[in-house]
Design a protein around this motif. Sequence first.
Motif, PDB file in Angstrom:
ATOM      1  N   HIS A  43       1.287   0.025   3.200  1.00  9.72           N
ATOM      2  CA  HIS A  43       1.235   1.050   2.453  1.00  9.72           C
ATOM      3  C   HIS A  43       1.395   2.398   3.202  1.00  9.72           C
ATOM      4  CE1 HIS A  43      -0.128   3.707  -1.014  1.00  9.72           C
ATOM      5  NE2 HIS A  43      -0.106   2.726  -1.611  1.00  9.72           N
ATOM      6  N   ALA A  44       1.918   3.375   2.608  1.00 12.74           N
ATOM      7  CA  ALA A  44       2.170   4.603   3.565  1.00 12.74           C
ATOM      8  C   ALA A  44       1.219   5.205   3.792  1.00 12.74           C
ATOM      9  CB  ALA A  44       3.361   5.616   2.925  1.00 12.74           C
ATOM     10  N   ILE A  45      -0.082   5.131   3.294  1.00 10.59           N
ATOM     11  CA  ILE A  45      -1.271   6.050   3.557  1.00 10.59           C
ATOM     12  C   ILE A  45      -2.531   4.975   3.818  1.00 10.59           C
ATOM     13  CG2 ILE A  45      -0.515   7.916   2.101  1.00 10.59           C
ATOM     14  CD1 ILE A  45      -2.054   6.753  -0.159  1.00 10.59           C
ATOM     15  N   ASN A  46      -3.587   5.561   3.958  1.00  8.01           N
ATOM     16  CA  ASN A  46      -4.810   4.817   4.201  1.00  8.01           C
ATOM     17  C   ASN A  46      -5.380   4.608   2.645  1.00  8.01           C
ATOM     18  OD1 ASN A  46      -4.790   4.369   6.790  1.00  8.01           O
ATOM     19  ND2 ASN A  46      -5.679   6.570   7.134  1.00  8.01           N
ATOM     20  N   PHE A  47      -4.837   3.392   2.121  1.00  6.92           N
ATOM     21  CA  PHE A  47      -5.227   3.078   0.679  1.00  6.92           C
ATOM     22  C   PHE A  47      -5.933   1.831   0.853  1.00  6.92           C
ATOM     23  CE2 PHE A  47      -4.390   0.863  -3.048  1.00  6.92           C
ATOM     24  CZ  PHE A  47      -4.619   1.909  -4.047  1.00  6.92           C
ATOM     25  N   VAL A  48      -7.111   1.693  -0.032  1.00 10.35           N
ATOM     26  CA  VAL A  48      -7.871   0.428  -0.177  1.00 10.35           C
ATOM     27  C   VAL A  48      -7.928  -0.049  -1.580  1.00 10.35           C
ATOM     28  CG1 VAL A  48      -9.338   0.930   1.820  1.00 10.35           C
ATOM     29  CG2 VAL A  48     -10.165   1.873  -0.363  1.00 10.35           C
ATOM     30  N   GLN A  49      -7.749  -1.354  -1.631  1.00 12.47           N
ATOM     31  CA  GLN A  49      -7.722  -1.982  -3.129  1.00 12.47           C
ATOM     32  C   GLN A  49      -9.065  -2.229  -3.746  1.00 12.47           C
ATOM     33  OE1 GLN A  49      -4.237  -4.734  -1.525  1.00 12.47           O
ATOM     34  NE2 GLN A  49      -3.494  -4.218  -3.637  1.00 12.47           N
ATOM     35  N   GLN A  50      -9.883  -2.512  -2.778  1.00 13.52           N
ATOM     36  CA  GLN A  50     -11.349  -2.657  -3.453  1.00 13.52           C
ATOM     37  C   GLN A  50     -12.438  -2.126  -2.490  1.00 13.52           C
ATOM     38  OE1 GLN A  50     -11.631  -7.065  -2.974  1.00 13.52           O
ATOM     39  NE2 GLN A  50     -12.594  -6.963  -0.853  1.00 13.52           N
ATOM     40  N   VAL A  51     -13.531  -1.724  -3.206  1.00 17.93           N
ATOM     41  CA  VAL A  51     -14.636  -1.151  -2.307  1.00 17.93           C
ATOM     42  C   VAL A  51     -16.007  -1.818  -2.448  1.00 17.93           C
ATOM     43  CG1 VAL A  51     -15.912   1.014  -2.017  1.00 17.93           C
ATOM     44  CG2 VAL A  51     -13.679   1.066  -2.608  1.00 17.93           C
ATOM     45  N   ASP A  52     -16.159  -2.673  -1.364  1.00 15.40           N
ATOM     46  CA  ASP A  52     -17.421  -3.185  -1.386  1.00 15.40           C
ATOM     47  C   ASP A  52     -18.229  -2.819  -0.050  1.00 15.40           C
ATOM     48  OD1 ASP A  52     -16.160  -4.660   0.874  1.00 15.40           O
ATOM     49  OD2 ASP A  52     -15.432  -6.106  -0.471  1.00 15.40           O
ATOM     50  N   ARG A  53     -19.248  -3.446   0.200  1.00 10.14           N
ATOM     51  CA  ARG A  53     -20.442  -3.163   1.392  1.00 10.14           C
ATOM     52  C   ARG A  53     -19.533  -3.339   2.663  1.00 10.14           C
ATOM     53  NH1 ARG A  53     -26.189  -2.519  -0.162  1.00 10.14           N
ATOM     54  NH2 ARG A  53     -26.428  -2.730   2.225  1.00 10.14           N
ATOM     55  N   LYS A  54     -19.119  -4.362   2.744  1.00  7.25           N
ATOM     56  CA  LYS A  54     -18.555  -4.885   4.002  1.00  7.25           C
ATOM     57  C   LYS A  54     -17.330  -3.866   4.354  1.00  7.25           C
ATOM     58  CE  LYS A  54     -16.730  -8.593   6.680  1.00  7.25           C
ATOM     59  NZ  LYS A  54     -15.737  -7.857   7.481  1.00  7.25           N
ATOM     60  N   LYS A  55     -16.567  -3.557   3.325  1.00  4.88           N
ATOM     61  CA  LYS A  55     -15.398  -2.749   3.531  1.00  4.88           C
ATOM     62  C   LYS A  55     -15.829  -1.183   4.057  1.00  4.88           C
ATOM     63  CE  LYS A  55     -11.648  -3.615   3.167  1.00  4.88           C
ATOM     64  NZ  LYS A  55     -10.481  -3.556   1.891  1.00  4.88           N
ATOM     65  N   LEU A  56     -16.954  -0.867   3.151  1.00  3.06           N
ATOM     66  CA  LEU A  56     -17.592   0.344   3.557  1.00  3.06           C
ATOM     67  C   LEU A  56     -18.048   0.419   5.213  1.00  3.06           C
ATOM     68  CD1 LEU A  56     -19.211   1.129   0.136  1.00  3.06           C
ATOM     69  CD2 LEU A  56     -17.524   2.395   1.420  1.00  3.06           C
ATOM     70  N   ASP A  57     -18.621  -0.503   5.459  1.00  3.14           N
ATOM     71  CA  ASP A  57     -19.235  -0.776   6.846  1.00  3.14           C
ATOM     72  C   ASP A  57     -18.336  -0.659   8.033  1.00  3.14           C
ATOM     73  OD1 ASP A  57     -21.865  -0.526   5.766  1.00  3.14           O
ATOM     74  OD2 ASP A  57     -22.146  -2.795   5.927  1.00  3.14           O
ATOM     75  N   ASP A  58     -17.231  -1.488   7.597  1.00  4.05           N
ATOM     76  CA  ASP A  58     -16.188  -1.643   8.410  1.00  4.05           C
ATOM     77  C   ASP A  58     -15.101  -0.521   8.651  1.00  4.05           C
ATOM     78  OD1 ASP A  58     -16.975  -4.096   8.852  1.00  4.05           O
ATOM     79  OD2 ASP A  58     -14.905  -5.166   7.759  1.00  4.05           O
ATOM     80  N   LEU A  59     -15.211   0.428   7.548  1.00  8.23           N
ATOM     81  CA  LEU A  59     -14.547   1.671   7.527  1.00  8.23           C
ATOM     82  C   LEU A  59     -15.259   2.557   8.298  1.00  8.23           C
ATOM     83  CD1 LEU A  59     -12.740   1.851   3.977  1.00  8.23           C
ATOM     84  CD2 LEU A  59     -11.544   1.781   6.052  1.00  8.23           C
ATOM     85  N   LEU A  60     -16.557   2.612   7.991  1.00  5.29           N
ATOM     86  CA  LEU A  60     -17.330   3.653   8.689  1.00  5.29           C
ATOM     87  C   LEU A  60     -17.569   3.337  10.149  1.00  5.29           C
ATOM     88  CD1 LEU A  60     -20.315   3.923   6.218  1.00  5.29           C
ATOM     89  CD2 LEU A  60     -18.610   5.814   6.865  1.00  5.29           C
TER      90      LEU A  60
END
Length: 274
Positions: A43-60
């Motif tokens: 994807h051309a931008i920072n785009f996430v297809q789902q939002v869960d606790r692990k994804k949030l923690d990893d992104l942070l």
Amino acid sequence: MLVLCYGITKSGSTLAFELVKGMLKSIGHEQGRLSEGLVKPGHAINFVQQVDRKKLDDLLHLVGNRSVAVKTHAGVRDHVFPYLEELQEKRLVQIVASYRDPREICLSLADAGAHARTHNRTAFSEFTDIKSAVPGVLRQIAKFRRWGAVRGALRLDYDVVAFSPDAAIDRIEERLGIACDRAYAKRYAFDEAFTQKNKAMRYRAKEELSKEQYAALTATFADFLENAYERVNESWFAKVREDILATVKADMRIRTKKGGVRSRRRSRKRVSND
């Protein structure tokens, strides 16, 4: 800080996202591509297809001390909702939720569908007319209501972002606690970034829809129009927040009860084995 930019499809969500990016870039927060394991590959931008606790923690963890904007069209699951509120209260996350007159969205989706079919593209090709766009818009409105119900979320109207960007910047600056280079941010969002712009016109619905179409869509989207678009009824958002938190609380009680039963069963089994 992770700036999560949710938007109803064709609500100017990419423009809002790029405006936030431009504001952050102007104060020295690099907005480069994040790990392929966290954002959508290719994807051309920072785009996430789902939002869960692990994804949030990893992104942070990856974002660290920077402020980085990430876009999504995903919904907020019940168990993630209170965690988002917790992160937002700690100023680790800021939600920006974009919306637009749904009658205009239907027109934009129909345009995108015609363009996709003309150029043999899959994305948006399923939207063959105004009517075919309605179910998807209703689903996206339900998602928007949940994002917008998270305490502290910033809701941004397409008309403000697209046609009164300084007013949008005022609200974003206040929520993020920053003072950006406005000229740079607007130049980046409106002239440099790719924003999937169709016609970029206001009040299309009244001009392009027949009276019958306009009346039908107004009736279909009446709940949203009356509570989020024509005026903001905070109780409309508060109601869905209360329902979600009540559901989460009930689920926790059930899990706790089941855990207690399993624990007592294990204890009785150990006693009998002894």
